[in-house]
Design a protein around this motif. Structure first.
Motif, PDB file in Angstrom:
ATOM      1  N   GLU A  99      51.014  26.020  45.468  1.00 21.57           N
ATOM      2  CA  GLU A  99      50.228  26.159  46.696  1.00 21.57           C
ATOM      3  C   GLU A  99      50.672  27.374  47.510  1.00 21.57           C
ATOM      4  OE1 GLU A  99      47.902  24.204  46.618  1.00 21.57           O
ATOM      5  OE2 GLU A  99      48.407  22.088  46.425  1.00 21.57           O
ATOM      6  N   HIS A 113      52.305  21.113  53.913  1.00 20.47           N
ATOM      7  CA  HIS A 113      51.255  20.460  53.135  1.00 20.47           C
ATOM      8  C   HIS A 113      51.858  19.221  52.505  1.00 20.47           C
ATOM      9  CE1 HIS A 113      48.487  19.284  50.163  1.00 20.47           C
ATOM     10  NE2 HIS A 113      49.183  19.748  49.153  1.00 20.47           N
ATOM     11  N   HIS A 115      51.006  14.977  50.870  1.00 20.19           N
ATOM     12  CA  HIS A 115      50.023  14.014  50.397  1.00 20.19           C
ATOM     13  C   HIS A 115      50.188  12.742  51.230  1.00 20.19           C
ATOM     14  CE1 HIS A 115      50.631  16.542  46.551  1.00 20.19           C
ATOM     15  NE2 HIS A 115      49.759  17.102  47.362  1.00 20.19           N
ATOM     16  N   HIS A 174      42.842  14.936  48.291  1.00 24.04           N
ATOM     17  CA  HIS A 174      44.095  15.644  48.031  1.00 24.04           C
ATOM     18  C   HIS A 174      45.179  15.381  49.093  1.00 24.04           C
ATOM     19  CE1 HIS A 174      46.130  19.674  46.775  1.00 24.04           C
ATOM     20  NE2 HIS A 174      46.996  18.790  47.176  1.00 24.04           N
TER      21      HIS A 174
HETATM   22 ZN    ZN Z   1      48.999  19.123  47.202  1.00 25.63          ZN
END
Ligand code: ZN
Length: 345
Positions: A99, A113, A115, A174
């Motif tokens: 990412e 970022h 989850h 996501h």
């Molecule tokens: Zn991810």
């Protein structure tokens, strides 16, 4: 590297490590090697290395320094092929997170970022925009349509940035992105988002642990580390959700597609049969068994899956990844690398 780093850089990296470890130690936010953080200091983007766990940020070096301009040039070219060449110190062999381009694209200094289970439980719904609109009212946020993580996702976010500059992104099927100018502001904004997305989890019946132990005895399977994993089988709603398909990338990458679910009568047949052994099995109404040699990452992903499902009211209105999207994830070279890194540890 240490000798070349200024005191300010070291302090900022320490802040980032602390934030990362806090998030990594919260199962509602991060699981296994999933999720990544970064900070931009002058012309360098420090981003989590692929395969490393956020929760280890305080005890090991998990960040890779990249030349920000070089990564942004890759975004302009539309391909992250050769991203390793943007690593500032050529002696570093760890690979930047898949990412990394997303982190470079966003202009804010600190990017998180993850989850998030709460965010995911909304981001897998067809009406996510409407429901999130109510919950996140007043925040500067946007949703991003599902795209494979890596450059496709970065380009989807780039499209969003043409219209506005949000500091909260809900990535459909996501997860979550939170961006701010420093770690404290990211943490505060994350707390706000998580509070707004909070909802009670469904209650499930407890599994009969002794019975499950007796079933697993002598087989290639054992009980999961986290007891809540059994809810995937003891809650009919969770079973229905998880048997319906794949909800998000890490589920596919670490656990494969098509969950194996058997009845109480079928389990002994399965365990003694010459099947290709699934990473985990739902014994409907009873509980879950996991393969003895499952990777620590996969174990955490089963945990995450159970947590996501138990925060969803019912199967209605869920959107699953298509067969093409699943295939795209399974053939994904960067993810394969991440898995191999974990297995080698
Ligand atoms: Zn991810």
């Amino acid at each position: 590297m240490d000798g070349e780093m200024t005191g300010i850089t070291l302090t900022l990296l320490k802040d980032l490590a602390q934030l990362s470890a806090t998030i990594g130690n919260n199962a509602m936010l991060s699981q296994g090697a999933g999720g990544n953080t970064s900070i931009k200091i002058d012309s360098t983007l420090w981003v989590k290395a692929s395969g490393f766990w956020l929760q280890n940020a305080s005890i090991e070096d998990i960040f890779v320094p990249l030349e920000l301009k070089a990564v942004r040039r890759l975004i302009d070219s539309g391909s992250d092929y050769g991203i390793q060449y943007s690593v500032v110190d050529k002696r570093i062999t760890s690979r930047p997170s898949i990412e990394a381009t997303l982190h470079a694209l966003l202009p804010q200094k600190v990017i998180l970022h993850c989850h998030s289970i709460r965010a995911l439980s909304f981001a897998v719904r067809t009406d996510s925009n409407f429901v999130l609109g109510e919950r996140l009212k007043g925040l500067n946020w946007a949703t991003v349509p599902y795209c494979r993580p890596g450059m496709p996702l970065t380009l989807a976010v780039k499209k969003v940035l043409c219209e506005k500059l949000p500091n909260v992104l809900i990535l459909e099927n996501h997860g979550l992105v939170v961006a701010a100018e420093n770690c404290q502001a990211v943490q505060a904004l994350l707390n706000e988002v998580e509070t707004r997305l909070n909802r009670p989890k469904r209650t499930c019946i407890s599994p009969d642990i002794n019975l499950l132990l007796a079933i697993a005895a002598g087989s290639n399977y054992r009980l999961p580390i986290h007891e809540i994993c059994h809810s995937l089988a003891t809650s009919p709603i969770s079973s229905e959700i998880v048997e319906g398909g794949s909800l998000y990338p890490d589920q596919v990458v670490f656990l494969g597609v098509n969950v194996t679910a058997v009845s109480r009568d079928e389990i002994f047949n399965y365990l003694s049969g010459a099947y290709k052994l699934a990473p985990f099995i739902l014994i409907r109404g009873m509980g879950v068994l996991v393969k003895k040699d499952i990777s620590p990452n996969a174990e955490e992903m089963i945990h995450a899956l159970a947590l996501v499902c138990i925060h969803i009211e019912n199967k209605d209105g869920l959107k699953y990844l298509s067969a093409t999207e699943e295939k795209e994830l399974l053939g994904w070279e960067a993810e394969q690398y991440r898995i191999s890194l974990q297995l080698n540890k």
